[in-house]
Design a protein around this motif. Structure first.
Motif, PDB file in Angstrom:
ATOM      1  N   ALA A 191     -19.272   9.363  20.390  1.00  0.00           N
ATOM      2  CA  ALA A 191     -18.335  10.248  19.699  1.00  0.00           C
ATOM      3  C   ALA A 191     -17.654  11.198  20.680  1.00  0.00           C
ATOM      4  CB  ALA A 191     -19.065  11.047  18.623  1.00  0.00           C
ATOM      5  N   GLU A 192     -18.367  11.589  21.715  1.00  0.00           N
ATOM      6  CA  GLU A 192     -17.792  12.480  22.729  1.00  0.00           C
ATOM      7  C   GLU A 192     -16.547  11.882  23.370  1.00  0.00           C
ATOM      8  OE1 GLU A 192     -18.998  14.366  27.113  1.00  0.00           O
ATOM      9  OE2 GLU A 192     -20.502  13.283  25.916  1.00  0.00           O
ATOM     10  N   LEU A 193     -16.507  10.553  23.480  1.00  0.00           N
ATOM     11  CA  LEU A 193     -15.380   9.883  24.127  1.00  0.00           C
ATOM     12  C   LEU A 193     -14.068  10.070  23.373  1.00  0.00           C
ATOM     13  CD1 LEU A 193     -17.103   6.560  25.240  1.00  0.00           C
ATOM     14  CD2 LEU A 193     -16.634   8.602  26.614  1.00  0.00           C
ATOM     15  N   MET A 194     -14.139  10.505  22.113  1.00  0.00           N
ATOM     16  CA  MET A 194     -12.919  10.821  21.377  1.00  0.00           C
ATOM     17  C   MET A 194     -12.186  11.999  22.034  1.00  0.00           C
ATOM     18  SD  MET A 194     -11.032  10.158  18.584  1.00  0.00           S
ATOM     19  CE  MET A 194     -12.017   9.473  17.237  1.00  0.00           C
ATOM     20  N   PHE A 195     -12.949  12.848  22.767  1.00  0.00           N
ATOM     21  CA  PHE A 195     -12.392  14.093  23.300  1.00  0.00           C
ATOM     22  C   PHE A 195     -12.479  14.215  24.816  1.00  0.00           C
ATOM     23  CE2 PHE A 195     -14.434  14.626  19.167  1.00  0.00           C
ATOM     24  CZ  PHE A 195     -13.345  14.991  18.394  1.00  0.00           C
ATOM     25  N   SER A 196     -13.426  13.573  25.452  1.00  0.00           N
ATOM     26  CA  SER A 196     -13.599  13.732  26.893  1.00  0.00           C
ATOM     27  C   SER A 196     -12.963  12.577  27.641  1.00  0.00           C
ATOM     28  CB  SER A 196     -15.090  13.832  27.237  1.00  0.00           C
ATOM     29  OG  SER A 196     -15.751  12.616  26.949  1.00  0.00           O
ATOM     30  N   GLY A 197     -12.714  12.810  28.915  1.00  0.00           N
ATOM     31  CA  GLY A 197     -12.082  11.795  29.738  1.00  0.00           C
ATOM     32  C   GLY A 197     -10.576  11.960  29.790  1.00  0.00           C
ATOM     33  N   GLU A 198      -9.979  11.458  30.861  1.00  0.00           N
ATOM     34  CA  GLU A 198      -8.532  11.587  31.040  1.00  0.00           C
ATOM     35  C   GLU A 198      -7.771  10.864  29.929  1.00  0.00           C
ATOM     36  OE1 GLU A 198      -5.125  10.705  34.456  1.00  0.00           O
ATOM     37  OE2 GLU A 198      -7.263  10.589  34.946  1.00  0.00           O
ATOM     38  N   ASN A 199      -8.258   9.687  29.555  1.00  0.00           N
ATOM     39  CA  ASN A 199      -7.655   8.940  28.452  1.00  0.00           C
ATOM     40  C   ASN A 199      -8.650   8.916  27.286  1.00  0.00           C
ATOM     41  OD1 ASN A 199      -5.215   8.152  29.834  1.00  0.00           O
ATOM     42  ND2 ASN A 199      -6.509   6.784  31.048  1.00  0.00           N
ATOM     43  N   CYS A 200      -8.834  10.075  26.654  1.00  0.00           N
ATOM     44  CA  CYS A 200      -9.821  10.193  25.589  1.00  0.00           C
ATOM     45  C   CYS A 200      -9.405   9.354  24.384  1.00  0.00           C
ATOM     46  CB  CYS A 200     -10.014  11.650  25.190  1.00  0.00           C
ATOM     47  SG  CYS A 200      -8.574  12.419  24.415  1.00  0.00           S
ATOM     48  N   GLY A 201     -10.370   9.106  23.508  1.00  0.00           N
ATOM     49  CA  GLY A 201     -10.136   8.242  22.364  1.00  0.00           C
ATOM     50  C   GLY A 201      -9.001   8.698  21.470  1.00  0.00           C
ATOM     51  N   LEU A 202      -8.806  10.012  21.384  1.00  0.00           N
ATOM     52  CA  LEU A 202      -7.745  10.511  20.508  1.00  0.00           C
ATOM     53  C   LEU A 202      -6.369  10.077  21.008  1.00  0.00           C
ATOM     54  CD1 LEU A 202      -7.514  12.127  17.900  1.00  0.00           C
ATOM     55  CD2 LEU A 202      -7.099  14.170  19.274  1.00  0.00           C
ATOM     56  N   SER A 203      -6.242   9.888  22.318  1.00  0.00           N
ATOM     57  CA  SER A 203      -4.953   9.468  22.874  1.00  0.00           C
ATOM     58  C   SER A 203      -4.585   8.056  22.431  1.00  0.00           C
ATOM     59  CB  SER A 203      -4.984   9.534  24.402  1.00  0.00           C
ATOM     60  OG  SER A 203      -5.870   8.550  24.951  1.00  0.00           O
ATOM     61  N   LEU A 204      -5.559   7.301  21.948  1.00  0.00           N
ATOM     62  CA  LEU A 204      -5.318   5.927  21.505  1.00  0.00           C
ATOM     63  C   LEU A 204      -4.998   5.830  20.020  1.00  0.00           C
ATOM     64  CD1 LEU A 204      -8.233   4.188  23.459  1.00  0.00           C
ATOM     65  CD2 LEU A 204      -5.874   4.565  24.201  1.00  0.00           C
ATOM     66  N   ARG A 205      -5.102   6.957  19.311  1.00  0.00           N
ATOM     67  CA  ARG A 205      -4.815   6.966  17.879  1.00  0.00           C
ATOM     68  C   ARG A 205      -3.368   7.393  17.661  1.00  0.00           C
ATOM     69  NH1 ARG A 205      -9.199   5.894  15.066  1.00  0.00           N
ATOM     70  NH2 ARG A 205      -8.073   6.274  13.128  1.00  0.00           N
ATOM     71  N   ALA A 206      -2.652   6.653  16.875  1.00  0.00           N
ATOM     72  CA  ALA A 206      -1.217   6.873  16.679  1.00  0.00           C
ATOM     73  C   ALA A 206      -0.926   8.269  16.158  1.00  0.00           C
ATOM     74  CB  ALA A 206      -0.658   5.828  15.704  1.00  0.00           C
ATOM     75  N   ASP A 207       0.089   8.889  16.750  1.00  0.00           N
ATOM     76  CA  ASP A 207       0.698  10.136  16.281  1.00  0.00           C
ATOM     77  C   ASP A 207      -0.088  11.407  16.611  1.00  0.00           C
ATOM     78  OD1 ASP A 207       2.860   8.719  15.185  1.00  0.00           O
ATOM     79  OD2 ASP A 207       1.785   8.394  13.315  1.00  0.00           O
ATOM     80  N   TRP A 208      -1.293  11.285  17.140  1.00  0.00           N
ATOM     81  CA  TRP A 208      -2.047  12.488  17.508  1.00  0.00           C
ATOM     82  C   TRP A 208      -1.578  13.012  18.865  1.00  0.00           C
ATOM     83  CZ3 TRP A 208      -5.450  15.331  14.731  1.00  0.00           C
ATOM     84  CH2 TRP A 208      -6.021  14.764  13.588  1.00  0.00           C
TER      85      TRP A 208
END
Length: 300
Positions: free
Chosen positions: A275-292
């Motif tokens: 779950a942390e990967l949604m927010f951490s890292g240069e290309n976090c998981g949220l960056s892969l979700r449309a429109d966020w």
């Protein structure tokens, strides 16, 4: 005669079927088939806390000291004293193994008349209740609550109520949805009854915090983004999804807001590194979700 016998037989069979079905307890309701998580959830009214509504897994036998329920206390938009606008969102989170104590009663309880609007103190009351239940041998929650992992969150006015209790030492994280503290220049736009902590009180935040906003058309966007810019002493994340102030709470299973909120809670209250990967890292998981879109501080 034959018709009467058939009618009697049908009535007897119907009665047997009804008797075989499990009884639904009073003051409980199933929302969206219990959510999509591993633990089908219920919305519950507890007599021991008539001022609030509980969202929790239906089967508490799956929880113990070794697998306890983290706690989320929730404040509603508009300072409402019922969580009706957020039930899909809250129920979905609960179905993933959380105990949610939301401000306001969704069930009528004999001898109790709720007030029209809510108060920040009800978030503290929710924390106190959860801890007391965990310690009460007569409670169904005995030794099943993770009292070391507690989050406070809320939408709009509920977000202000959450920021109003920022000093609460028992909080492990905070989640501010469609909200942010008012500046002196726009304080006159606040709804009467909203708590109005000064911007200086942001320094009282002592745990990681996330703002989940509805983009530039969200009336709380400027306040929330200004908060984020001023917070430099704890890990902070701000996520924007362009849906305006109403968020996605009423969408099936809480929509996109629930996906992001759940990941944040799983990371901070359950130590879930996936779950942390949604927010951490240069290309976090949220960056892969449309429109966020997002910004972050003190988060890798």
């Amino acid at each position: 005669m034959k018709r009467n016998l058939l009618s009697a037989a049908f009535a007897a069979m119907t009665a047997m079927v009804l008797m075989a079905q499990p009884a639904v307890a009073q003051n409980t309701k199933v929302i969206e088939d219990g959510g999509t998580g591993n633990y089908k959830a219920l919305m519950v009214g507890e007599k021991s806390l008539p001022t609030h509504t509980i969202f929790r897994p239906e089967d508490l036998s799956k929880f113990s000291k070794n697998n306890p329920l983290p706690v989320l206390v929730w404040g509603n938009g508009g300072c409402a004293n019922r969580p009706d606008e957020h039930i899909n969102f809250l129920n979905e989170i609960a179905s993933h193994g959380f105990l949610i104590v939301a401000i306001g009663p969704s069930f009528q309880q004999e001898g109790f008349t709720p007030s029209r609007s809510s108060e920040s103190k009800q978030l503290i009351d929710a924390i106190d209740w959860a801890i007391a239940q965990n310690n009460d041998k007569n409670s169904p929650y005995y030794n099943k609550i993770d009292t070391k992992n507690i989050a406070a969150a809320g939408m709009s006015c509920g977000g202000l109520q959450t920021l109003d209790i920022a000093k609460e030492p028992r909080l492990k994280t905070m989640m501010i949805c469609n909200s942010g503290l008012f500046n002196q220049s726009n304080a006159n736009t606040a709804v009467p009854g909203m708590p109005m902590p000064a911007k200086e009180s942001l320094k009282d935040i002592h745990c990681p915090i996330i703002y989940i906003l509805g983009g530039p058309t969200d009336i709380a966007y400027e306040n929330g983004m200004d908060d984020f810019k001023k917070i430099n002493h704890v890990p902070a994340f701000v996520a924007n999804y362009p849906v305006g102030h109403g968020g996605t709470y009423a969408k099936p299973h809480g929509g996109e807001f629930a996906i992001v909120a759940l990941a944040w809670l799983q990371w901070h209250l359950k130590g879930d590194h996936e779950a942390e990967l949604m927010f951490s890292g240069e290309n976090c998981g949220l960056s892969l979700r449309a429109d966020w879109t997002y910004e972050k501080k003190m988060i890798p």
